[in-house]
Design a protein around this motif. Structure first.
Motif, PDB file in Angstrom:
ATOM      1  N   SER A   1      24.914  38.532  20.319  1.00 43.44           N
ATOM      2  CA  SER A   1      24.177  39.181  21.397  1.00 43.44           C
ATOM      3  C   SER A   1      25.085  39.343  22.607  1.00 43.44           C
ATOM      4  CB  SER A   1      22.935  38.361  21.758  1.00 43.44           C
ATOM      5  OG  SER A   1      23.292  37.019  22.036  1.00 43.44           O
ATOM      6  N   LYS A   2      24.606  40.107  23.558  1.00 40.25           N
ATOM      7  CA  LYS A   2      25.393  40.415  24.750  1.00 40.25           C
ATOM      8  C   LYS A   2      24.534  40.232  25.988  1.00 40.25           C
ATOM      9  CE  LYS A   2      27.953  44.280  26.812  1.00 40.25           C
ATOM     10  NZ  LYS A   2      28.340  45.689  26.583  1.00 40.25           N
ATOM     11  N   LEU A   3      25.140  39.655  27.005  1.00 42.25           N
ATOM     12  CA  LEU A   3      24.519  39.531  28.318  1.00 42.25           C
ATOM     13  C   LEU A   3      25.288  40.428  29.276  1.00 42.25           C
ATOM     14  CD1 LEU A   3      22.712  38.174  30.499  1.00 42.25           C
ATOM     15  CD2 LEU A   3      24.492  36.427  30.696  1.00 42.25           C
ATOM     16  N   SER A   4      24.555  41.257  30.014  1.00 44.23           N
ATOM     17  CA  SER A   4      25.144  42.064  31.086  1.00 44.23           C
ATOM     18  C   SER A   4      24.436  41.686  32.374  1.00 44.23           C
ATOM     19  CB  SER A   4      24.956  43.558  30.822  1.00 44.23           C
ATOM     20  OG  SER A   4      25.596  43.939  29.626  1.00 44.23           O
ATOM     21  N   MET A   5      25.219  41.303  33.370  1.00 43.95           N
ATOM     22  CA  MET A   5      24.669  40.951  34.680  1.00 43.95           C
ATOM     23  C   MET A   5      25.224  41.931  35.714  1.00 43.95           C
ATOM     24  SD  MET A   5      25.231  36.809  34.560  1.00 43.95           S
ATOM     25  CE  MET A   5      24.426  36.518  36.135  1.00 43.95           C
ATOM     26  N   HIS A   6      24.323  42.558  36.432  1.00 46.26           N
ATOM     27  CA  HIS A   6      24.712  43.465  37.502  1.00 46.26           C
ATOM     28  C   HIS A   6      24.230  42.807  38.796  1.00 46.26           C
ATOM     29  CE1 HIS A   6      24.450  47.854  39.183  1.00 46.26           C
ATOM     30  NE2 HIS A   6      25.217  47.072  39.910  1.00 46.26           N
ATOM     31  N   ILE A   7      25.167  42.391  39.632  1.00 48.02           N
ATOM     32  CA  ILE A   7      24.833  41.665  40.855  1.00 48.02           C
ATOM     33  C   ILE A   7      25.167  42.556  42.046  1.00 48.02           C
ATOM     34  CG2 ILE A   7      25.242  39.597  42.229  1.00 48.02           C
ATOM     35  CD1 ILE A   7      26.220  38.256  39.607  1.00 48.02           C
ATOM     36  N   ILE A   8      24.193  42.720  42.931  1.00 46.45           N
ATOM     37  CA  ILE A   8      24.378  43.553  44.121  1.00 46.45           C
ATOM     38  C   ILE A   8      24.332  42.660  45.364  1.00 46.45           C
ATOM     39  CG2 ILE A   8      23.498  45.498  45.469  1.00 46.45           C
ATOM     40  CD1 ILE A   8      22.237  46.514  42.831  1.00 46.45           C
ATOM     41  N   TYR A   9      25.350  42.799  46.201  1.00 45.38           N
ATOM     42  CA  TYR A   9      25.473  42.033  47.434  1.00 45.38           C
ATOM     43  C   TYR A   9      25.092  42.893  48.623  1.00 45.38           C
ATOM     44  CZ  TYR A   9      27.900  38.800  44.426  1.00 45.38           C
ATOM     45  OH  TYR A   9      28.195  37.925  43.417  1.00 45.38           O
ATOM     46  N   ARG A  10      24.802  42.271  49.729  1.00 44.20           N
ATOM     47  CA  ARG A  10      24.410  43.006  50.934  1.00 44.20           C
ATOM     48  C   ARG A  10      25.517  43.923  51.430  1.00 44.20           C
ATOM     49  NH1 ARG A  10      21.373  40.692  56.260  1.00 44.20           N
ATOM     50  NH2 ARG A  10      21.191  42.713  57.262  1.00 44.20           N
ATOM     51  N   SER A  11      26.769  43.485  51.258  1.00 43.45           N
ATOM     52  CA  SER A  11      27.896  44.289  51.732  1.00 43.45           C
ATOM     53  C   SER A  11      29.106  44.056  50.842  1.00 43.45           C
ATOM     54  CB  SER A  11      28.243  43.920  53.177  1.00 43.45           C
ATOM     55  OG  SER A  11      28.792  42.608  53.220  1.00 43.45           O
ATOM     56  N   VAL A  12      30.083  44.928  50.976  1.00 50.90           N
ATOM     57  CA  VAL A  12      31.346  44.757  50.269  1.00 50.90           C
ATOM     58  C   VAL A  12      32.011  43.463  50.731  1.00 50.90           C
ATOM     59  CG1 VAL A  12      33.653  45.734  49.910  1.00 50.90           C
ATOM     60  CG2 VAL A  12      31.647  47.239  49.936  1.00 50.90           C
ATOM     61  N   THR A  13      31.918  43.175  52.018  1.00 54.78           N
ATOM     62  CA  THR A  13      32.514  41.950  52.575  1.00 54.78           C
ATOM     63  C   THR A  13      31.929  40.710  51.901  1.00 54.78           C
ATOM     64  OG1 THR A  13      32.900  43.033  54.688  1.00 54.78           O
ATOM     65  CG2 THR A  13      32.890  40.622  54.692  1.00 54.78           C
ATOM     66  N   HIS A  14      30.601  40.669  51.751  1.00 54.43           N
ATOM     67  CA  HIS A  14      29.981  39.504  51.104  1.00 54.43           C
ATOM     68  C   HIS A  14      30.400  39.400  49.640  1.00 54.43           C
ATOM     69  CE1 HIS A  14      26.984  39.791  54.505  1.00 54.43           C
ATOM     70  NE2 HIS A  14      27.441  38.558  54.589  1.00 54.43           N
ATOM     71  N   ARG A  15      30.482  40.526  48.977  1.00 52.82           N
ATOM     72  CA  ARG A  15      30.930  40.530  47.585  1.00 52.82           C
ATOM     73  C   ARG A  15      32.356  40.000  47.491  1.00 52.82           C
ATOM     74  NH1 ARG A  15      33.363  44.741  44.061  1.00 52.82           N
ATOM     75  NH2 ARG A  15      34.814  44.756  45.796  1.00 52.82           N
ATOM     76  N   ASP A  16      33.224  40.483  48.376  1.00 45.90           N
ATOM     77  CA  ASP A  16      34.619  40.051  48.360  1.00 45.90           C
ATOM     78  C   ASP A  16      34.760  38.565  48.694  1.00 45.90           C
ATOM     79  OD1 ASP A  16      35.294  42.609  47.635  1.00 45.90           O
ATOM     80  OD2 ASP A  16      36.069  43.189  49.612  1.00 45.90           O
ATOM     81  N   GLN A  17      33.911  38.049  49.589  1.00 45.89           N
ATOM     82  CA  GLN A  17      33.936  36.610  49.903  1.00 45.89           C
ATOM     83  C   GLN A  17      33.550  35.799  48.671  1.00 45.89           C
ATOM     84  OE1 GLN A  17      31.240  36.492  53.249  1.00 45.89           O
ATOM     85  NE2 GLN A  17      32.904  36.656  54.740  1.00 45.89           N
ATOM     86  N   MET A  18      32.580  36.280  47.915  1.00 47.25           N
ATOM     87  CA  MET A  18      32.174  35.581  46.692  1.00 47.25           C
ATOM     88  C   MET A  18      33.326  35.561  45.692  1.00 47.25           C
ATOM     89  SD  MET A  18      29.785  33.912  45.153  1.00 47.25           S
ATOM     90  CE  MET A  18      28.320  34.274  46.094  1.00 47.25           C
ATOM     91  N   LEU A  19      34.038  36.669  45.604  1.00 42.76           N
ATOM     92  CA  LEU A  19      35.150  36.743  44.655  1.00 42.76           C
ATOM     93  C   LEU A  19      36.326  35.849  45.051  1.00 42.76           C
ATOM     94  CD1 LEU A  19      35.106  40.547  43.856  1.00 42.76           C
ATOM     95  CD2 LEU A  19      34.487  38.670  42.316  1.00 42.76           C
ATOM     96  N   GLN A  20      36.402  35.436  46.319  1.00 37.87           N
ATOM     97  CA  GLN A  20      37.465  34.531  46.741  1.00 37.87           C
ATOM     98  C   GLN A  20      37.229  33.110  46.229  1.00 37.87           C
ATOM     99  OE1 GLN A  20      37.722  34.978  50.993  1.00 37.87           O
ATOM    100  NE2 GLN A  20      38.685  36.983  50.862  1.00 37.87           N
TER     101      GLN A  20
END
Length: 159
Positions: free
Chosen positions: A113-132
């Motif tokens: 089976s496969k899991l796909s997760m699409h996560i949306i953040y409030r801003s690009v900045t918040h997304r980039d902070q999570m990726l750090q």
């Protein structure tokens, strides 16, 4: 070790797409996300609340090596067994705002089976902070544990 969980974060977008194929039947993969005992094992967290239904709430708690407790919570907006969970995700007492998560579960074969997760953040900045944070490594390790724990449970039930 090769990361089986793929994390795709396109430059300039406020989202992450995570995919992982599991050597598990669809029903068992979904079960790992909705049964508190299994969730606690593979996520390494305590399930304080988990209402698997539309408008249901959830709350998890982890304890770091220094003994500090961290809570995570949200609301389930859609719940279709073996198909979809749409939920919010919030890390309490952090600067990160609420994020929106779309989890899609897909049968590949009778045993995979496969899991796909699409996560949306409030801003690009918040997304980039999570990726750090060690985000990609952490989710890959958690998914590896999920695969191992559910496989062990399957084997023990066959005995």
């Amino acid at each position: 070790m090769k990361q089986k969980t793929k994390v795709n974060a396109e430059e300039g977008k406020q989202e992450i797409v995570i995919t992982r194929e599991f050597d598990l039947p669809l029903a068992l993969l979904f079960k790992a996300y909705v049964e508190p005992d299994l969730l606690e094992q593979w996520m390494g967290t305590k399930v304080l609340k988990l209402e698997n239904k539309k408008h249901g709430g959830w709350q998890f708690e982890t304890t770091d090596p220094q003994g500090n407790k961290h809570r995570f919570n949200g609301v389930i907006h859609e719940f279709v067994p073996n198909q979809t969970i749409i939920r919010t995700f919030e890390m309490e007492q952090t600067p990160f705002p609420v994020q929106l998560e779309f989890l899609e579960f897909e049968k590949l074969t009778d045993d995979t089976s496969k899991l796909s997760m699409h996560i949306i953040y409030r801003s690009v900045t918040h997304r980039d902070q999570m990726l750090q944070l060690p985000f990609a490594q952490g989710i890959n390790m958690a998914h590896n544990r999920l695969q191992d724990i559910v496989n062990r449970e399957m084997v023990s039930k066959l005995k």
